[in-house]
Write an enzyme that holds these catalytic residues in place. Structure first.
Site, PDB file in Angstrom:
ATOM      1  N   SER A   1       0.793  -1.227   0.000  1.00  0.00           N
ATOM      2  CA  SER A   1       0.000   0.000   0.000  1.00  0.00           C
ATOM      3  C   SER A   1       0.822   1.273   0.000  1.00  0.00           C
ATOM      4  CB  SER A   1      -0.944  -0.005   1.200  1.00  0.00           C
ATOM      5  OG  SER A   1      -0.196  -0.034   2.399  1.00  0.00           O
TER       6      SER A   1
ATOM      7  N   HIS B   1      -5.678  -4.461  -0.769  1.00  0.00           N
ATOM      8  CA  HIS B   1      -5.686  -3.413  -1.805  1.00  0.00           C
ATOM      9  C   HIS B   1      -5.833  -4.018  -3.199  1.00  0.00           C
ATOM     10  CE1 HIS B   1      -4.739   0.260   0.495  1.00  0.00           C
ATOM     11  NE2 HIS B   1      -4.081  -0.549   1.304  1.00  0.00           N
TER      12      HIS B   1
ATOM     13  N   LYS C   1     -12.336  -1.670   1.932  1.00  0.00           N
ATOM     14  CA  LYS C   1     -11.712  -0.862   0.876  1.00  0.00           C
ATOM     15  C   LYS C   1     -12.613  -0.877  -0.362  1.00  0.00           C
ATOM     16  CE  LYS C   1      -7.214  -0.737   2.926  1.00  0.00           C
ATOM     17  NZ  LYS C   1      -6.442  -1.691   3.722  1.00  0.00           N
TER      18      LYS C   1
HETATM   19  C1  LIG Z   1      -6.137  -2.034   5.121  1.00  0.00           C
HETATM   20  C2  LIG Z   1      -5.386  -3.279   5.299  1.00  0.00           C
HETATM   21  C3  LIG Z   1      -5.682  -4.154   6.344  1.00  0.00           C
HETATM   22  C4  LIG Z   1      -6.685  -3.829   7.422  1.00  0.00           C
HETATM   23  O1  LIG Z   1      -7.979  -3.972   6.958  1.00  0.00           O
HETATM   24  P1  LIG Z   1      -9.194  -3.760   7.985  1.00  0.00           P
HETATM   25  O2  LIG Z   1     -10.287  -4.574   7.422  1.00  0.00           O
HETATM   26  O3  LIG Z   1      -9.480  -2.300   7.988  1.00  0.00           O
HETATM   27  O4  LIG Z   1      -8.724  -4.259   9.304  1.00  0.00           O
HETATM   28  C5  LIG Z   1      -5.004  -5.349   6.414  1.00  0.00           C
HETATM   29  N1  LIG Z   1      -4.063  -5.669   5.514  1.00  0.00           N
HETATM   30  C6  LIG Z   1      -3.732  -4.836   4.500  1.00  0.00           C
HETATM   31  C7  LIG Z   1      -2.687  -5.235   3.517  1.00  0.00           C
HETATM   32  C8  LIG Z   1      -4.379  -3.615   4.363  1.00  0.00           C
HETATM   33  O5  LIG Z   1      -4.050  -2.787   3.381  1.00  0.00           O
END
Ligand SMILES: *Cc1c(COP(=O)(O)O)cnc(C)c1O
Length: 399
Positions: free
Chosen positions: A187, A215, A246
């Protein structure tokens, strides 16, 4: 609270402010969309959201959540194994498994929980986990738990370095289960895991592969089925963890997708399942509508990538040097933390919201503003943002 304790916190908070790690919060008063209403600022174009497909305010997704609120009520009132499993969970989990190409899936209240519930549950003393150096904090913590609670071995390979991964696999060849764990899309850099190579290496060494595709789900691949689709290895990845927070509606929630046996095992054993409430039905229903939307509208995924290519190209034409890549995450490196923060402040004054990231989130000297493009953006939104980048870039001597 004891005043000495509060005083200590205040000293440390001051230190955060001095070193630039203190984060100022912006308050939004509208749904996530191409533009958002920000308290004290009015409408701004947002280039900082994980709302990749614009599904946060998609009418079908909202309607599904409302209908579920009427049908199932506000919450589950329980953990899964007592009385917190609803029919909507089963529907969602079947749809998620079909989306990412596995036999089954299991929902959690976040991907953080899905990751945290994985390594310590499946890895013990005779096992080993090998993790990419730039993996997300939730994977790092999952590995830490597995190491401290389960006494498993843990190794880290240099970011996307396949020679190093091979060495690490060989170093633990006596282990019973070897798990290679990687982000699908990283990310902060916006680059993609070398998943076809990872799967092949793992197969050759008898290891299994887990990908956190937070992502990538809804984003990567021609139909948004994730990094495995893009790499041509759908069905070959043993475990996919991902978020519903997301691209898939952006509310909350996460899941682990894999064999029916692993999902059943996690249902029985993983601690976030056993000791924390199930995903609220409203959120599950919105996420299910989001999955159905992605499946029915691959053109939304195509628009996301058109937008990302357009924005990346326009930044380059303007003299910026965004990191190369093919994801909608487009970081522009600016060097010192103060410069990245200043750039994001100036952009906000121009009506564009982009977050600046500095040390320790990214390495020293590689502070950046990180743009995230969405299918919700029109060309007008993107052109408006580019104009703001040109103006502020010239002001700061970046271009
Ligand atoms: C955003 C993200 C998470 C966390 O996701 P949530 O559902 O908000 O806990 C976990 N792993 C990665 C790679 C992320 O980008």
């Amino acid at each position: 609270m004891a005043s000495t304790f509060t005083a200590r916190l205040q000293v440390e908070l001051e230190e955060f402010k001095r070193t630039g790690v203190y984060k100022r919060l912006n308050f939004l008063d509208s749904p996530q969309s191409a533009r958002v209403r920000m308290e004290g600022r009015g409408d701004v174009v947002i280039l900082s959201s994980n709302n990749y497909l614009g599904l946060c305010d998609e009418p079908e997704v909202i309607a599904a959540g409302k209908a579920a609120l009427d049908r199932y009520g506000a919450g589950t009132g329980s953990v899964r194994f007592i009385c917190g499993t609803f029919t909507i969970h089963r529907e969602l989990e079947a749809a998620l498994a079909a989306l990412v190409g596995t036999e089954a899936s299991l929902s959690y209240v976040s991907c953080w929980n899905a990751n945290e519930g994985l390594c310590p549950t499946i890895l013990g003393e005779r096992d080993a986990v090998i993790s990419d150096q730039l993996n997300h904090a939730s994977i790092i913590d999952s590995v830490r738990l597995a190491r401290t609670i389960g006494k498993c071995q843990s190794l880290v390979y240099r970011h996307s370095d396949m020679a190093d991964l091979r060495e690490k696999l060989e170093a633990v060849k006596g282990a019973r289960t070897r798990l290679v764990f990687t982000d699908g899309v990283f990310s902060m850099e916006g680059d993609v895991a070398r998943l076809a190579d990872i799967v092949e290496l793992a197969r050759r060494h008898g290891a299994i592969v887990a990908v956190d595709d937070s992502h990538g789900t809804g984003v990567m691949g021609a139909t948004g089925r994730g990094t495995a689709e893009r790499a041509g290895v759908m069905g070959d990845v043993d475990i996919v963890t991902s978020t519903l927070g997301k691209a898939l509606g952006g509310a909350a929630g996460g899941f682990t997708a894999s064999s029916a046996a692993l999902c059943d095992y996690l249902t029985q054993r993983s601690r976030p399942q056993l000791f924390s409430n199930a995903l609220p039905p409203t959120v599950a229903a919105s996420a299910l509508a989001a999955v159905r939307y992605v499946t029915a509208h691959p053109e939304r995924v195509a628009r996301l990538h058109d937008n990302a290519r357009y924005f990346r190209g326009a930044l380059e034409d303007s003299g910026f040097k965004p990191l190369a890549g093919e994801t909608p995450i487009i970081p522009v490196i600016l060097g010192e933390t103060a410069r990245a923060i200043r750039m994001s402040e100036l952009l906000l004054e121009e009506g564009v919201f982009v977050t600046g990231f500095g040390y320790p989130v990214v390495p020293q000297g590689q502070a950046r503003v990180r743009c995230q493009v969405s299918a919700a953006h029109t060309r007008e939104h993107l052109d408006f943002a580019i104009e703001a980048f040109r103006k502020t870039g010239r002001k700061l001597g970046v271009i």
